[in-house]
Design an enzyme around this catalytic site. Sequence first.
Site, mmCIF file in Angstrom:
data_model
loop_
_atom_site.group_PDB
_atom_site.id
_atom_site.type_symbol
_atom_site.label_atom_id
_atom_site.label_comp_id
_atom_site.label_asym_id
_atom_site.label_seq_id
_atom_site.Cartn_x
_atom_site.Cartn_y
_atom_site.Cartn_z
ATOM 1 N N LYS A 262 0.659 -1.316 0.042
ATOM 2 C CA LYS A 262 -0.187 0.064 0.103
ATOM 3 C C LYS A 262 0.850 1.174 -0.006
ATOM 4 O O LYS A 262 1.819 1.505 0.835
ATOM 5 C CB LYS A 262 -0.941 0.068 1.124
ATOM 6 C CG LYS A 262 -1.695 1.358 1.157
ATOM 7 C CD LYS A 262 -2.567 1.156 2.614
ATOM 8 C CE LYS A 262 -3.214 2.749 2.757
ATOM 9 N NZ LYS A 262 -4.234 2.662 3.879
ATOM 10 N N ASP A 267 -2.807 10.285 3.694
ATOM 11 C CA ASP A 267 -4.060 9.628 3.746
ATOM 12 C C ASP A 267 -4.732 10.731 4.800
ATOM 13 O O ASP A 267 -4.611 10.632 5.771
ATOM 14 C CB ASP A 267 -4.318 8.421 4.537
ATOM 15 C CG ASP A 267 -5.435 7.942 4.640
ATOM 16 O OD1 ASP A 267 -6.410 8.529 4.078
ATOM 17 O OD2 ASP A 267 -6.005 6.861 5.293
ATOM 18 N N LYS A 274 -10.537 12.759 8.055
ATOM 19 C CA LYS A 274 -9.912 12.533 9.500
ATOM 20 C C LYS A 274 -10.040 13.430 10.344
ATOM 21 O O LYS A 274 -9.772 14.782 9.736
ATOM 22 C CB LYS A 274 -8.515 11.866 9.275
ATOM 23 C CG LYS A 274 -8.401 10.513 8.639
ATOM 24 C CD LYS A 274 -7.004 9.963 8.786
ATOM 25 C CE LYS A 274 -6.730 8.719 7.992
ATOM 26 N NZ LYS A 274 -7.619 7.560 8.852
ATOM 27 N N ASP A 344 -12.212 6.963 3.623
ATOM 28 C CA ASP A 344 -11.147 6.772 4.326
ATOM 29 C C ASP A 344 -10.728 5.187 4.197
ATOM 30 O O ASP A 344 -9.679 5.017 4.875
ATOM 31 C CB ASP A 344 -11.497 7.381 5.859
ATOM 32 C CG ASP A 344 -10.242 7.453 6.490
ATOM 33 O OD1 ASP A 344 -9.219 7.453 5.989
ATOM 34 O OD2 ASP A 344 -10.274 7.577 7.756
ATOM 35 N N GLU A 346 -9.496 3.704 2.023
ATOM 36 C CA GLU A 346 -9.054 3.728 0.662
ATOM 37 C C GLU A 346 -7.828 2.702 0.494
ATOM 38 O O GLU A 346 -7.650 2.375 -0.713
ATOM 39 C CB GLU A 346 -8.590 5.250 0.494
ATOM 40 C CG GLU A 346 -6.807 5.311 0.874
ATOM 41 C CD GLU A 346 -6.638 5.199 2.378
ATOM 42 O OE1 GLU A 346 -7.934 5.180 3.217
ATOM 43 O OE2 GLU A 346 -5.654 4.892 2.950
ATOM 44 N N ARG A 348 -7.906 -0.605 0.818
ATOM 45 C CA ARG A 348 -8.557 -1.573 0.240
ATOM 46 C C ARG A 348 -8.963 -1.397 -1.245
ATOM 47 O O ARG A 348 -8.796 -2.035 -2.125
ATOM 48 C CB ARG A 348 -9.687 -1.986 1.257
ATOM 49 C CG ARG A 348 -10.861 -1.156 1.068
ATOM 50 C CD ARG A 348 -11.629 -1.534 2.387
ATOM 51 N NE ARG A 348 -11.296 -1.384 3.737
ATOM 52 C CZ ARG A 348 -11.818 -1.295 4.983
ATOM 53 N NH1 ARG A 348 -12.969 -2.119 4.905
ATOM 54 N NH2 ARG A 348 -11.492 -1.092 5.773
HETATM 55 N N1 BES Z 1 -4.543 4.254 6.886
HETATM 56 C C1 BES Z 1 -5.634 4.172 7.399
HETATM 57 C C2 BES Z 1 -5.574 3.102 8.572
HETATM 58 C C3 BES Z 1 -4.728 3.476 10.024
HETATM 59 C C4 BES Z 1 -5.305 4.384 10.852
HETATM 60 C C5 BES Z 1 -3.613 3.176 10.173
HETATM 61 C C6 BES Z 1 -4.719 4.820 12.077
HETATM 62 C C7 BES Z 1 -2.782 3.513 11.440
HETATM 63 C C8 BES Z 1 -3.353 4.389 12.338
HETATM 64 C C9 BES Z 1 -6.778 3.628 6.884
HETATM 65 O O1 BES Z 1 -6.769 4.100 5.543
HETATM 66 C C10 BES Z 1 -8.124 4.088 7.205
HETATM 67 O O2 BES Z 1 -8.346 5.246 7.440
HETATM 68 N N2 BES Z 1 -8.716 3.186 7.801
HETATM 69 C C11 BES Z 1 -10.249 3.485 8.498
HETATM 70 C C12 BES Z 1 -10.979 2.260 7.882
HETATM 71 C C13 BES Z 1 -12.343 2.677 8.236
HETATM 72 C C14 BES Z 1 -12.953 3.922 7.706
HETATM 73 C C15 BES Z 1 -13.357 1.263 8.094
HETATM 74 C C16 BES Z 1 -9.811 3.293 9.962
HETATM 75 O O3 BES Z 1 -9.085 2.281 10.491
HETATM 76 O O4 BES Z 1 -10.365 4.030 10.724
HETATM 77 ZN ZN ZN Z 2 -4.810 4.731 4.812
HETATM 78 MN MN MN Z 3 -7.841 6.006 5.282
#
Ligand code: BES
Ligand code: ZN
Ligand code: MN
Length: 498
Positions: A262, A267, A274, A344, A346, A348
């Site tokens: 990835k 992000d 966020k 968010d 993204e 996947r």
């Molecule tokens: N890059 C983030 C995951 C992440 C968040 C890694 C905090 C490390 C610390 C990912 O893209 C994301 O935002 N995932 C969301 C998914 C949700 C919207 C289903 C998450 O984990 O909040």
């Molecule tokens: Zn991410």
């Molecule tokens: Mn994200």
Amino acid sequence: MEFSTRDGRADALKGQCLLVTAESGGRLGAAARAIDANHNGVISAALKRGDLTGKSAQVLSLADGATRIVVVGLGKLAEASEASWLKAMRAGIDAVVTSAAQELVVCLDGKPVRRRDACWYASQLAQIAIQTTQRVDQLKSKREEVAKLVKLAIWVEGEAEQAAAVRGLRQGKAIGEGASLARELGNLPGNVCTPSYLAERAQALGKEAGLKVQVLDEKAIAKLGMESFLSVARGSAEPPRFIVLRYQGSAKEDPPVALVGKGVTFDSGGISIKPSVDMDEMKYDMCGAAAVLGTLQAVARLKLPINVVGVIPATENMPSGKATKPGDIVTSMSGQTIEILNTDAEGRLILCDALTYTKEKIKPLLAIDIATLTGACVIALGHVASGLYSNDDRLAKELLDAGHTAWDRAWHMPLWDDYQQQLSSSFADVANIGGRPGGSVTAACFLSRFTRDMKWAHLDIAGTAWVSGKAKGATGRPVGLLTEFLISRSGGDRSAAA
Ligand code: BES
Ligand code: ZN
Ligand code: MN
């Protein structure tokens, strides 16, 4: 950093910087005793004074003439573990790095950690030395002094032990430098480390390490039908890149192991933006991509007899008038339609197309994706283990074992069908989120829909790719796990024979 092994008499070590160990209660091993005897009993005198107790991770710097002696406490040997030994060694090497010593001789005294051999100790020491001398101040106008330490030798007795230590140092140097590359890229800010920058670095790595590198731009990506990947890039002013790196270490027709990383260089969450707190840490959202580059560098330097392909979808995830909106539906390269309920989620969306590309165009032996995919994985496993998912239990076991050997551990998580229903969508084939329960599992379940008919594993490194707080920085994980996996897959490291 240069690495070597030494053996022979302790008096040959006079005038050097030496690292020796002591157990709780001040017991010294054979190497420490020999050095003590050769240096006017400076270690035993420190024991007598009470300065040295051997408690876990205690560091005492002594001197005898030109000889520096750093004594590191290992605590009670009966309780010694990989973690306690590594912590002690890190403390000891750290003390040496802050001194003016240019060369360190680590005197291995027995086998403090059960079931580990000289190869393991040597590999870990090389990795620690590389990590503790790495600086993260490239972008400060006044840079710290570079570390003086440039050579590390391991003093170990016996021919078999010597050979094992040589092999360990070679592997540890390759893994350490691979992890170092991954940390360097991870730590770079989003305005420097853009998708195009990642592509440039991939091309530079290709030149240096002899890899074939292909970089696809937006037009080529669209031609392949990667609408899901492009939906993430849509809100950004930075153009996306799709990077493919090929290492050929065995016959051309041997199907490769594919590593898919990835590469979200920042992000923000997109329209599902966020919160501001700690959003800067989302520059680390390309650590999966960095691990792929670091591992390929290590594999190439070790000349492993195996074929490996790296695949990196690289993009930013930003909000804008052009950005994907919650509720938008896109058609992935696989033909499956996806309802994007949260922009968010993204990672996947870019990985599903990268995995389809891998399956259809590369036809690998197996594929492993590496991604800072979910905050939920951090809740489940904290910052110790990466989350491991696989549609093949034998592959999962191999990866778990590699992680244990490299001390870059993962934990096997379920990928059961029972979770799939959380991804159902009223309007498309699949939704890109599955609600809060088991958030790391449903993310993996989403990916599993694009990896049918392919041996596949997924590493969620959201909790392990970087550390927050005062000592903030990328860790270089899981370059150790992946390289170890490829070493064992390719029939073990034959560097001693080469
Ligand atoms: N890059 C983030 C995951 C992440 C968040 C890694 C905090 C490390 C610390 C990912 O893209 C994301 O935002 N995932 C969301 C998914 C949700 C919207 C289903 C998450 O984990 O909040
Ligand atoms: Zn991410
Ligand atoms: Mn994200």
